[in-house]
Design an enzyme around this catalytic site. Structure first.
Site, PDB file in Angstrom:
ATOM      1  N   GLY A  15      30.647  18.698  60.125  1.00 42.83           N
ATOM      2  CA  GLY A  15      29.790  19.932  60.201  1.00 42.83           C
ATOM      3  C   GLY A  15      30.200  20.785  58.862  1.00 42.83           C
ATOM      4  N   ASN A  17      28.531  21.008  56.238  1.00 41.37           N
ATOM      5  CA  ASN A  17      27.050  21.570  56.032  1.00 41.37           C
ATOM      6  C   ASN A  17      26.400  22.354  56.972  1.00 41.37           C
ATOM      7  OD1 ASN A  17      25.843  20.209  53.474  1.00 41.37           O
ATOM      8  ND2 ASN A  17      26.892  18.331  54.180  1.00 41.37           N
ATOM      9  N   ASN A 111      16.625  16.681  55.716  1.00 41.80           N
ATOM     10  CA  ASN A 111      17.982  15.898  55.583  1.00 41.80           C
ATOM     11  C   ASN A 111      18.448  16.411  54.131  1.00 41.80           C
ATOM     12  OD1 ASN A 111      19.795  13.966  56.389  1.00 41.80           O
ATOM     13  ND2 ASN A 111      19.047  12.632  54.984  1.00 41.80           N
ATOM     14  N   HIS A 113      21.334  14.277  51.750  1.00 43.92           N
ATOM     15  CA  HIS A 113      21.832  13.152  51.560  1.00 43.92           C
ATOM     16  C   HIS A 113      22.718  13.099  50.139  1.00 43.92           C
ATOM     17  CE1 HIS A 113      22.290   8.816  51.408  1.00 43.92           C
ATOM     18  NE2 HIS A 113      22.033   8.838  50.369  1.00 43.92           N
ATOM     19  N   GLU A 184      25.806  19.913  47.902  1.00 42.63           N
ATOM     20  CA  GLU A 184      25.239  19.970  49.090  1.00 42.63           C
ATOM     21  C   GLU A 184      25.163  21.277  49.933  1.00 42.63           C
ATOM     22  OE1 GLU A 184      26.399  16.713  52.090  1.00 42.63           O
ATOM     23  OE2 GLU A 184      27.165  15.582  50.503  1.00 42.63           O
TER      24      GLU A 184
HETATM   25  C1  GAR Z   1      27.482  14.697  54.101  1.00 46.02           C
HETATM   26  O1  GAR Z   1      28.070  14.573  52.861  1.00 46.02           O
HETATM   27  C2  GAR Z   1      26.113  14.310  54.244  1.00 46.02           C
HETATM   28  O2  GAR Z   1      25.323  14.486  52.998  1.00 46.02           O
HETATM   29  C3  GAR Z   1      26.321  12.956  54.694  1.00 46.02           C
HETATM   30  O3  GAR Z   1      27.225  12.967  55.469  1.00 46.02           O
HETATM   31  C4  GAR Z   1      28.227  13.989  55.418  1.00 46.02           C
HETATM   32  C5  GAR Z   1      28.419  14.815  56.444  1.00 46.02           C
HETATM   33  O4  GAR Z   1      29.368  15.965  56.344  1.00 46.02           O
HETATM   34  N1  GAR Z   1      24.971  12.406  55.320  1.00 46.02           N
HETATM   35  C6  GAR Z   1      24.627  11.194  54.823  1.00 46.02           C
HETATM   36  O5  GAR Z   1      25.275  10.525  54.468  1.00 46.02           O
HETATM   37  C7  GAR Z   1      23.168  10.975  55.606  1.00 46.02           C
HETATM   38  N2  GAR Z   1      22.460   9.894  54.863  1.00 46.02           N
HETATM   39  P1  GAR Z   1      29.459  17.181  57.298  1.00 46.02           P
HETATM   40  O6  GAR Z   1      29.403  16.712  58.663  1.00 46.02           O
HETATM   41  O7  GAR Z   1      30.687  17.889  56.847  1.00 46.02           O
HETATM   42  O8  GAR Z   1      28.357  18.273  56.919  1.00 46.02           O
END
Ligand code: GAR
Length: 200
Positions: A15, A17, A111, A113, A184
């Site tokens: 989490g 993001n 989303n 990515h 991100e």
């Molecule tokens: C992030 O890097 C996000 O971009 C990626 O997973 C991670 C989650 O981190 N998402 C994907 O790969 C979706 N295809 P977080 O839980 O710390 O935000």
């Protein structure tokens, strides 16, 4: 802002993001929307703790207990309706949504990515795997993309992208961290504000 759009953030893991979104709301980068719900498909996601600390209501939905994809998506829809959600943000949500769900929220799901789409994206490309593939391929530049979500995994219209240079010493882990910090956590909050501002 008098009438901020209601945002639901879908999570599965750490989490960071989600945290970037919470911080952006607190420091005024997001002003046209309010994070009103956090939904997780993983009971142990640390993202749920982050939401609780920020006093955001949380919901955990178990796909298996709900009878699979259909039951899961129907449960999601009723929670979102009940809460009057305007925008859904997938922030590290590791479950693909079918057309049965996405058609009800056209241009209302975004989303983040961890690559420059159309590189290293689509089914099977998620989390650390994306960075492993970028390093294996030997690309010199990667980054992150925020896009609208439709029934094609990572196939919806692109909203924002930011590039990040790869260093010869990078491992998947160091690259993942830098892509999060430099791309991100910056473009996700900005995109959320941009989309909320335009929502009717
Ligand atoms: C992030 O890097 C996000 O971009 C990626 O997973 C991670 C989650 O981190 N998402 C994907 O790969 C979706 N295809 P977080 O839980 O710390 O935000």
């Amino acid at each position: 802002m008098n009438n901020p759009k209601k945002i639901a953030v879908f999570v599965s893991g750490g989490g960071t993001n989600l945290q970037a979104l919470i911080d952006a709301e607190q420091n005024g980068i997001i002003k046209s929307g309010k994070i009103s719900l956090v939904v997780s498909n993983n009971a142990n996601a640390y993202a749920l703790e982050r939401a609780k600390k920020a006093n955001i209501p949380t919901v955990y939905l178990n796909k298996k207990e709900l009878g699979g994809q259909n039951g899961f998506e129907n449960a999601l829809k009723s929670v979102l309706k009940e809460k009057g959600i305007d925008l859904i943000v997938l922030a590290g949500f590791m479950s693909i949504l079918s057309i049965n769900f996405t058609k009800d929220y056209e241009k209302r799901i975004i989303n983040v990515h961890p690559s420059l789409i159309p590189s290293f994206c689509g089914k099977g490309f998620y989390g650390l795997k994306v960075h492993e593939c970028a390093l294996e391929k030997g690309v010199k530049v990667t980054g992150a993309t925020v896009h609208f979500v439709n029934e094609i995994p990572d196939g919806g219209e692109i909203i924002m992208q930011k590039a990040v240079y790869i260093k010869p010493s990078d491992t998947p882990e160091t690259l993942q961290k830098r892509v999060m910090e430099q791309a991100e956590w910056k473009i996700l909050p900005k995109s959320v504000e941009k989309v909320c501002k335009k929502l009717k």
